[in-house]
Design an enzyme around this catalytic site. Structure first.
Site, PDB file in Angstrom:
ATOM      1  N   LYS A 204      27.427  31.354  41.367  1.00  0.00           N
ATOM      2  CA  LYS A 204      26.269  31.301  40.108  1.00  0.00           C
ATOM      3  C   LYS A 204      27.357  31.154  38.903  1.00  0.00           C
ATOM      4  O   LYS A 204      27.141  29.985  37.729  1.00  0.00           O
ATOM      5  CB  LYS A 204      25.457  32.413  39.540  1.00  0.00           C
ATOM      6  N   GLU A 210      37.369  34.611  44.612  1.00  0.00           N
ATOM      7  CA  GLU A 210      37.205  34.334  45.929  1.00  0.00           C
ATOM      8  C   GLU A 210      36.727  33.245  46.402  1.00  0.00           C
ATOM      9  O   GLU A 210      36.749  32.764  47.688  1.00  0.00           O
ATOM     10  CB  GLU A 210      36.235  35.567  46.492  1.00  0.00           C
ATOM     11  N   GLY A 265      23.287  37.763  39.628  1.00  0.00           N
ATOM     12  CA  GLY A 265      23.121  37.349  41.018  1.00  0.00           C
ATOM     13  C   GLY A 265      22.815  38.123  41.926  1.00  0.00           C
ATOM     14  O   GLY A 265      22.856  37.426  43.491  1.00  0.00           O
ATOM     15  N   ARG A 266      22.537  39.682  42.083  1.00  0.00           N
ATOM     16  CA  ARG A 266      21.879  40.255  43.334  1.00  0.00           C
ATOM     17  C   ARG A 266      20.553  40.575  42.630  1.00  0.00           C
ATOM     18  O   ARG A 266      20.196  40.787  43.619  1.00  0.00           O
ATOM     19  CB  ARG A 266      22.891  42.363  42.887  1.00  0.00           C
ATOM     20  N   GLU A 351      25.542  48.492  41.818  1.00  0.00           N
ATOM     21  CA  GLU A 351      26.177  47.686  40.503  1.00  0.00           C
ATOM     22  C   GLU A 351      24.916  47.516  39.546  1.00  0.00           C
ATOM     23  O   GLU A 351      24.868  47.213  38.517  1.00  0.00           O
ATOM     24  CB  GLU A 351      26.198  46.314  41.083  1.00  0.00           C
ATOM     25  N   HIS A 382      24.409  58.353  66.091  1.00  0.00           N
ATOM     26  CA  HIS A 382      26.135  58.760  66.488  1.00  0.00           C
ATOM     27  C   HIS A 382      27.163  59.288  65.975  1.00  0.00           C
ATOM     28  O   HIS A 382      28.243  58.856  66.908  1.00  0.00           O
ATOM     29  CB  HIS A 382      26.089  57.838  68.321  1.00  0.00           C
ATOM     30  N   LYS A 511      38.979  41.965  37.880  1.00  0.00           N
ATOM     31  CA  LYS A 511      39.005  40.802  37.336  1.00  0.00           C
ATOM     32  C   LYS A 511      40.387  40.459  37.353  1.00  0.00           C
ATOM     33  O   LYS A 511      41.054  39.649  37.548  1.00  0.00           O
ATOM     34  CB  LYS A 511      38.499  40.139  37.834  1.00  0.00           C
TER      35      LYS A 511
HETATM   36  O1  F6P Z   1      31.247  41.149  41.605  1.00  0.00           O
HETATM   37  C1  F6P Z   1      30.711  40.375  40.702  1.00  0.00           C
HETATM   38  C2  F6P Z   1      30.089  39.789  40.149  1.00  0.00           C
HETATM   39  O2  F6P Z   1      29.460  39.265  39.102  1.00  0.00           O
HETATM   40  C3  F6P Z   1      28.415  39.793  41.225  1.00  0.00           C
HETATM   41  O3  F6P Z   1      27.641  40.677  39.832  1.00  0.00           O
HETATM   42  C4  F6P Z   1      27.933  38.249  41.466  1.00  0.00           C
HETATM   43  O4  F6P Z   1      27.096  38.481  42.431  1.00  0.00           O
HETATM   44  C5  F6P Z   1      29.146  38.124  41.973  1.00  0.00           C
HETATM   45  O5  F6P Z   1      30.477  38.331  41.316  1.00  0.00           O
HETATM   46  C6  F6P Z   1      29.232  36.219  42.946  1.00  0.00           C
HETATM   47  O6  F6P Z   1      29.515  35.837  41.107  1.00  0.00           O
HETATM   48  P1  F6P Z   1      29.409  34.336  41.822  1.00  0.00           P
HETATM   49  O7  F6P Z   1      28.192  33.970  42.560  1.00  0.00           O
HETATM   50  O8  F6P Z   1      28.909  33.107  39.728  1.00  0.00           O
HETATM   51  O9  F6P Z   1      30.337  33.729  42.439  1.00  0.00           O
END
Ligand code: F6P
Length: 545
Positions: A204, A210, A265-266, A351, A382, A511
């Site tokens: 987003k 990452e 995002g979630r 979150e 188990h 972060k």
């Molecule tokens: O972990 C924080 C966060 O902002 C989440 O809420 C989100 O889903 C994720 O990082 C990934 O964010 P983006 O889609 O902006 O890369």
């Protein structure tokens, strides 16, 4: 907006809980002489049944919880969400994921057209790729799709794609890479061919470390393995709200699918973030998923609270954490296909509900979101079920069962799965007394002294609460409904606790510090800028070569 513990209902629930617990009544007792308990404490919507009868609640408990919902203004809060009010107050925006699957004529923000246009764009793209018309740089069709994203840009699409494996088109294999650990990407690339691989950069913000690192690694791999730089657009598409950054990365504007700031995002798997799902199972199934969620949106918005599944589940969660002392919640899907569902719910619930201040910034006075964990049954039986049965923590469990087997075969084996699902919730409720354990041992011919001693270890206290959600089958529609149930359940909890379910400021500090730590790890001199532990760890790594 009311601090929950200051409401009349909260006070009454506190007194009620005191009375209920001190009476020594157990969940199993509540079934005795009450043949109608299952009927009273279960509810259906579409092809989903919620049985919440195995909770330590009476009619009075539900009456008081429903009164709490009224006092907290839940009905207005639901209306506010569907009307696109700015309910995500700290980020000053609506949380309008429902608009991704439900028409909202009442909403103040008219997003219907862009949602429709995005679905159409997805449809065209999916068709091109699935029919083999979208060619790689050597003219071969795409056979591998790698989604690069993390958090909401990974967990939802990955979970749904795995759950709907029965409907995957044979010509495409979808993978998900999230971890900045290069092993994740390298292992995924090990079996891929750059000529036939398509990367979806799903972010987003297009700002997530990452995803950025993995996207850059993917591009290097593509170019290092013969990929044509002039045709890179055939291999990299993006889903983002940050078009400028995606273009700066080298994605063709035509291959950027939109995201919007009014979708968290979630909560985003229903948007173009769901593109890998659509590629894996086709647009008709993706639309079926949306339809399932729409059914639950309507159920949530229009059904009286006493028959409203997300409301009931949310209120039960409040009961467990606020009055029964539960600080964690087990999610136990008895379905291998839903193996990733607990991980998806961890982000959705934790979150959203891992908050310590109310909407106005004042500290909360009651416990908020629990620790959510779990895995697919029967495997958990188990490993960790021992703790559920005999540990010292009270852990409410949500069992999720699927009535019909996924492949429409192996019925007998599937019946074992269901039997285990039901036997676990039954065992958690009933437990086993010392007398019963002792009797069993004596019946096996054990010596009495030994039997009496061993029986103490075999006692299972029981009285552990659980819900069971039963889906008639694991169709895309029912999966959409299931996810939406949990999304709305989370919203209900947030309204009662008076917290914002749609921000996540807690992840920011890590972060920020991560950037500084990276600088220190790559500096030419030893680190002295942090605490002794952090400096020690950094300097230990600096010596690694
Ligand atoms: O972990 C924080 C966060 O902002 C989440 O809420 C989100 O889903 C994720 O990082 C990934 O964010 P983006 O889609 O902006 O890369």
């Amino acid at each position: 907006m009311t601090t929950p513990s200051r409401t009349h209902s909260w006070q009454k629930l506190t007194a009620h809980r005191q009375q209920l617990f001190s009476s020594g009544t157990t969940i199993a007792d509540l079934f005795t002489g009450d043949a109608a308990r299952f009927r009273r404490f279960s509810v259906n919507t579409g092809e989903i049944l919620l049985d919440y009868s195995k909770n330590l609640i009476t009619d009075e408990t539900t009456r008081l919880l429903l009164a709490l919902a009224d006092e907290a203004g839940l009905q207005d809060a639901i209306t506010a969400m569907f009307r696109a009010d700015v309910i995500n107050t700290t980020e000053q925006r609506p949380a309008l994921h429902v608009a991704l699957r439900t028409l909202l004529p009442e909403a103040r923000l008219n997003v219907g057209e862009e949602v429709q246009a995005t679905l159409d764009k997805m449809e065209g793209f999916v068709e091109e790729v699935q029919k083999g018309r979208w060619k790689g740089y050597t003219g071969k069709p795409i056979s591998t799709v790698i989604n690069i994203g993390i958090g909401g840009s990974d967990l939802g699409p990955a979970m749904v794609t795995a759950a709907l494996v029965n409907w995957h088109v044979p010509q495409l294999h979808c993978h998900f890479v999230s971890n900045v650990d290069p092993v994740h990407m390298r292992e995924t690339l090990a079996t891929a061919d750059p000529q036939t691989t398509l990367f979806i950069i799903a972010s987003k913000s297009f700002n997530t470390l990452e995803t950025h690192q993995n996207a850059a690694l993917a591009r290097r791999w593509y170019l290092d393995n013969g990929g044509d730089v002039a045709l890179i657009a055939r291999h990299f598409v993006a889903v983002t709200a940050n078009v400028r950054k995606a273009q700066a990365f080298g994605i063709d504007a035509a291959n950027i699918f939109p995201m919007w700031d009014w979708v968290g995002g979630r909560y985003s798997l229903w948007s173009a973030i769901g593109l890998p799902i659509a590629l894996a199972v086709g647009m008709p199934k993706f639309r079926e998923l949306l339809h399932g969620a729409r059914l639950v949106d309507e159920h949530f918005r229009d059904t009286p609270f006493e028959r409203n599944i997300p409301v009931i589940m949310g209120l039960l969660a409040v009961w467990h954490s606020g009055f029964c002392g539960a600080s964690s919640q087990a999610i136990l899907p008895y379905s291998q296909s839903l193996n990733l569902f607990p991980a998806f719910l961890q982000q959705l619930e934790m979150e959203s509900l891992g908050k310590s201040v109310e909407i106005d910034g004042s500290p909360v006075r009651t416990a908020t979101g629990p620790i959510v964990w779990g895995s697919a049954g029967t495997n958990g039986q188990h490993s960790f079920h021992q703790l559920l049965h005999q540990g010292t923590h009270l852990i409410p469990a949500d069992f999720i069962g699927i009535v019909r087997s996924v492949y429409g075969q192996d019925h007998d084996q599937h019946t074992h799965l269901l039997a285990n699902c039901f036997s676990q919730s039954q065992a958690l409720m009933q437990g086993k007394s010392e007398e019963e354990a002792c009797r069993e041992l004596l019946a096996q011919g054990r010596d009495e002294t030994f039997a009496r001693a061993l029986a103490k270890h075999k006692v299972i206290p029981g009285n552990k609460p659980s819900n069971t959600l039963l889906l008639r089958e694991l169709s895309a529609q029912n999966l959409g409904s299931l996810i939406a149930i949990y999304e709305h359940k989370v919203y209900v909890e947030s309204v009662i606790w008076n917290i914002n379910a749609f921000d996540q400021w807690g992840v920011e500090l890590g972060k920020q510090l991560g950037e500084k730590l990276y600088e220190a790890l790559t500096a030419t001199t030893a680190s002295e800028r942090f605490d002794a532990s952090t400096n020690g760890l950094i300097n230990h790594c600096r010596k690694r070569d």
